[in-house]
Design a protein around this motif. Structure first.
Motif, PDB file in Angstrom:
ATOM      1  N   LEU A  40       0.834  -1.208   0.000  1.00 41.64           N
ATOM      2  CA  LEU A  40       0.000   0.000   0.000  1.00 41.64           C
ATOM      3  C   LEU A  40       0.863   1.250   0.000  1.00 41.64           C
ATOM      4  N   LYS A 114      -7.220  -1.485  -0.620  1.00 41.88           N
ATOM      5  CA  LYS A 114      -7.018  -2.124  -1.928  1.00 41.88           C
ATOM      6  C   LYS A 114      -8.247  -1.936  -2.818  1.00 41.88           C
ATOM      7  N   ASP A 117      -8.264   1.708  -4.026  1.00 36.58           N
ATOM      8  CA  ASP A 117      -7.300   1.918  -5.113  1.00 36.58           C
ATOM      9  C   ASP A 117      -7.831   1.378  -6.441  1.00 36.58           C
ATOM     10  N   SER A 118      -8.413   0.192  -6.409  1.00 35.64           N
ATOM     11  CA  SER A 118      -8.911  -0.381  -7.663  1.00 35.64           C
ATOM     12  C   SER A 118     -10.098   0.412  -8.190  1.00 35.64           C
ATOM     13  N   TYR A 134      -9.753  -5.014  -7.290  1.00 35.56           N
ATOM     14  CA  TYR A 134      -9.683  -5.764  -6.040  1.00 35.56           C
ATOM     15  C   TYR A 134     -11.047  -5.726  -5.374  1.00 35.56           C
TER      16      TYR A 134
END
Length: 136
Positions: A40, A114, A117-118, A134
């Protein structure tokens, strides 16, 4: 009202965290387990507040992208009963993650980071398919 993890889409029905129960409480990451944060950190997340929170700033092309991103994340956060602390100023969104009742970062924060972010990848690169999404 207790959050029981209602799914907002058919695809989410396969996610193991969607049907979270209040009794499922993740443990605070110990110093030894904090190596899970390294990927991360490489993706732009930082630890703040003496390592008790994850933080990241996203800048989108326009307000609509920022708001769409926040909406998608909000629906997932509600579904998994874990909500970010965030701020929005036009096309910028700042996100902080921590588990309040544990006093720090847990694996639930890592998984949500995660997913965030995706999701951001979808709206940061409009008209381009993300390489991965993710799902938590």
């Amino acid at each position: 009202m207790t959050c029981v993890g209602v799914s907002y889409s058919e695809r989410d029905s396969m996610d193991p965290l969607v049907n979270c129960l209040p009794s499922e409480q993740p443990e605070k990451l110990t110093t030894k387990k904090k190596e899970v944060l390294e990927p991360l950190i490489k993706e732009g997340w930082a630890t703040i507040k003496k390592g008790t929170k994850l933080h990241k700033k996203y800048t989108f092309e326009e307000f609509g992208d920022a708001f769409s991103f926040m909406t998608k994340v909000a629906l997932k956060a509600e579904a998994v009963c874990h909500h970010p602390d965030w701020r929005n100023n036009y096309k910028t969104v700042e996100v902080s993650l921590y588990t309040f009742d544990k006093g720090g970062i847990t694996m639930l924060d890592v998984k949500l980071a995660k997913f965030i972010d995706s999701t951001a990848a979808i709206f940061l690169k409009r008209n381009v398919e993300p390489k991965w999404v993710y799902s938590i």
